[in-house]
Design a protein around this motif. Structure first.
Motif, PDB file in Angstrom:
ATOM      1  N   SER A   1       0.838  -1.192   0.000  1.00 45.44           N
ATOM      2  CA  SER A   1       0.000   0.000   0.000  1.00 45.44           C
ATOM      3  C   SER A   1       0.877   1.247   0.000  1.00 45.44           C
ATOM      4  O   SER A   1       2.017   1.225   0.465  1.00 45.44           O
ATOM      5  CB  SER A   1      -0.912   0.018   1.231  1.00 45.44           C
ATOM      6  N   VAL A   2       0.343   2.327  -0.534  1.00 45.56           N
ATOM      7  CA  VAL A   2       1.008   3.631  -0.543  1.00 45.56           C
ATOM      8  C   VAL A   2       0.050   4.621   0.084  1.00 45.56           C
ATOM      9  O   VAL A   2      -1.116   4.703  -0.325  1.00 45.56           O
ATOM     10  CB  VAL A   2       1.368   4.056  -1.985  1.00 45.56           C
ATOM     11  N   SER A   3       0.513   5.367   1.085  1.00 42.40           N
ATOM     12  CA  SER A   3      -0.390   6.264   1.815  1.00 42.40           C
ATOM     13  C   SER A   3      -0.714   7.537   1.056  1.00 42.40           C
ATOM     14  O   SER A   3      -1.711   8.202   1.347  1.00 42.40           O
ATOM     15  CB  SER A   3       0.213   6.616   3.181  1.00 42.40           C
ATOM     16  N   GLY A   4       0.107   7.902   0.086  1.00 45.08           N
ATOM     17  CA  GLY A   4      -0.166   9.117  -0.675  1.00 45.08           C
ATOM     18  C   GLY A   4       0.919   9.385  -1.698  1.00 45.08           C
ATOM     19  O   GLY A   4       2.022   8.839  -1.612  1.00 45.08           O
ATOM     20  N   VAL A   5       0.596  10.221  -2.686  1.00 44.30           N
ATOM     21  CA  VAL A   5       1.553  10.615  -3.724  1.00 44.30           C
ATOM     22  C   VAL A   5       1.620  12.137  -3.775  1.00 44.30           C
ATOM     23  O   VAL A   5       0.584  12.809  -3.826  1.00 44.30           O
ATOM     24  CB  VAL A   5       1.136  10.077  -5.115  1.00 44.30           C
ATOM     25  N   ARG A   6       2.826  12.682  -3.717  1.00 49.28           N
ATOM     26  CA  ARG A   6       3.032  14.116  -3.803  1.00 49.28           C
ATOM     27  C   ARG A   6       3.978  14.420  -4.957  1.00 49.28           C
ATOM     28  O   ARG A   6       4.795  13.579  -5.345  1.00 49.28           O
ATOM     29  CB  ARG A   6       3.620  14.676  -2.507  1.00 49.28           C
ATOM     30  N   ILE A   7       3.886  15.642  -5.482  1.00 49.42           N
ATOM     31  CA  ILE A   7       4.783  16.102  -6.546  1.00 49.42           C
ATOM     32  C   ILE A   7       5.574  17.285  -6.009  1.00 49.42           C
ATOM     33  O   ILE A   7       4.999  18.271  -5.522  1.00 49.42           O
ATOM     34  CB  ILE A   7       4.000  16.527  -7.805  1.00 49.42           C
ATOM     35  N   GLY A   8       6.910  17.178  -6.066  1.00 48.11           N
ATOM     36  CA  GLY A   8       7.778  18.236  -5.552  1.00 48.11           C
ATOM     37  C   GLY A   8       8.653  18.848  -6.629  1.00 48.11           C
ATOM     38  O   GLY A   8       8.486  18.580  -7.818  1.00 48.11           O
ATOM     39  N   ARG A   9       9.637  19.642  -6.195  1.00 46.35           N
ATOM     40  CA  ARG A   9      10.498  20.365  -7.125  1.00 46.35           C
ATOM     41  C   ARG A   9      11.930  19.832  -7.135  1.00 46.35           C
ATOM     42  O   ARG A   9      12.820  20.481  -7.692  1.00 46.35           O
ATOM     43  CB  ARG A   9      10.545  21.855  -6.785  1.00 46.35           C
TER      44      ARG A   9
END
Length: 234
Positions: A143-151
């Motif tokens: 499982s993956v708790s969340g996906v974020r996009i950064g710089r």
């Protein structure tokens, strides 16, 4: 049947030039990063498509290398890479957007259009990488708790022990096969929070050839091009 003057192969636009004196097909990338196919008469499109397929890695590497010949102004006539496609750039008086495989950028200055481009890449990265992560996580049985996009500019992504994965928005500018490898790499950290042989074995199982691809000339060329597009000091 005569050949068209232009075409597209997996997101790469090309020009066909027929020459009655030519005996063999030749593929070249111009100094401006344009793909040109020179061919004798009566060559079939199937033959051309086969040749492009066989030389795809070399073609993408050459496009990335030659893209350094001119500064990136995020303006008419340029193209920007998006998951393996070359997307034409246009100016617009309205809001910046990506539509029909093309970028429409608002702003008088290159700096403003660059900032608008980054926003679009972040949105497109979320749209593509989030379901891709979910799909690969399900395949891996984690499982993956969340996906974020950064710089981040020096890392394609990283996975926290909490299960949250962050990707650099620049990953959207790479080819889709490499993007899938990076996603697989980070998802596998949900199984092995290290880079042990067991970790790499799992990566190879889920994404065969991915590690080798990450070290290829094609990926190195794409990475260099992306740095020139997005780094402030060009």
């Amino acid at each position: 049947m005569s050949l068209p003057n232009e075409g597209e192969f997996r997101g790469i636009r090309y020009t066909i030039r027929t020459d009655s004196r030519r005996k063999r097909i030749a593929v070249s990338v111009t100094a401006g990063g344009k793909l040109v196919i020179k061919t004798p008469p009566r060559t079939s499109m199937k033959r051309i498509e086969t040749l492009l397929d066989e030389n795809e890695g070399w073609i993408r590497a050459q496009i990335g290398k030659h893209a350094d010949d001119a500064p990136v102004l995020f303006d008419e006539g340029e193209t920007l890479p998006l998951f393996g496609r070359e997307c034409p750039v246009h100016r617009t008086e309205g809001e910046s957007c990506w539509k029909g495989g093309e970028f429409y950028l608002h702003g008088e200055s290159a700096e403003t259009r660059a900032a608008e481009t980054e926003k679009l890449y972040k949105a497109l990265a979320v749209k593509v990488l989030t379901p891709m992560t979910k799909r690969i996580a399900e395949k891996a049985g984690v499982s993956v708790s969340g996906v974020r996009i950064g710089r981040a500019g020096k890392s394609w992504g990283y996975c926290k022990r909490s299960g949250e994965i962050t990707y650099s928005f620049r990953l959207a500018a790479m080819n889709d096969r490499f993007a899938e490898y990076v996603v697989t790499h980070e998802v596998c950290h949900r199984i092995h929070f290290n880079h042990s042989p067991a970790f790499w074995s799992e990566v190879e199982r889920l994404c065969p050839g991915g590690k080798a691809l990450s070290r290829s000339a094609e990926v190195k060329a794409e990475t260099g091009r992306i740095a020139r597009i997005f780094d402030k000091e060009k």
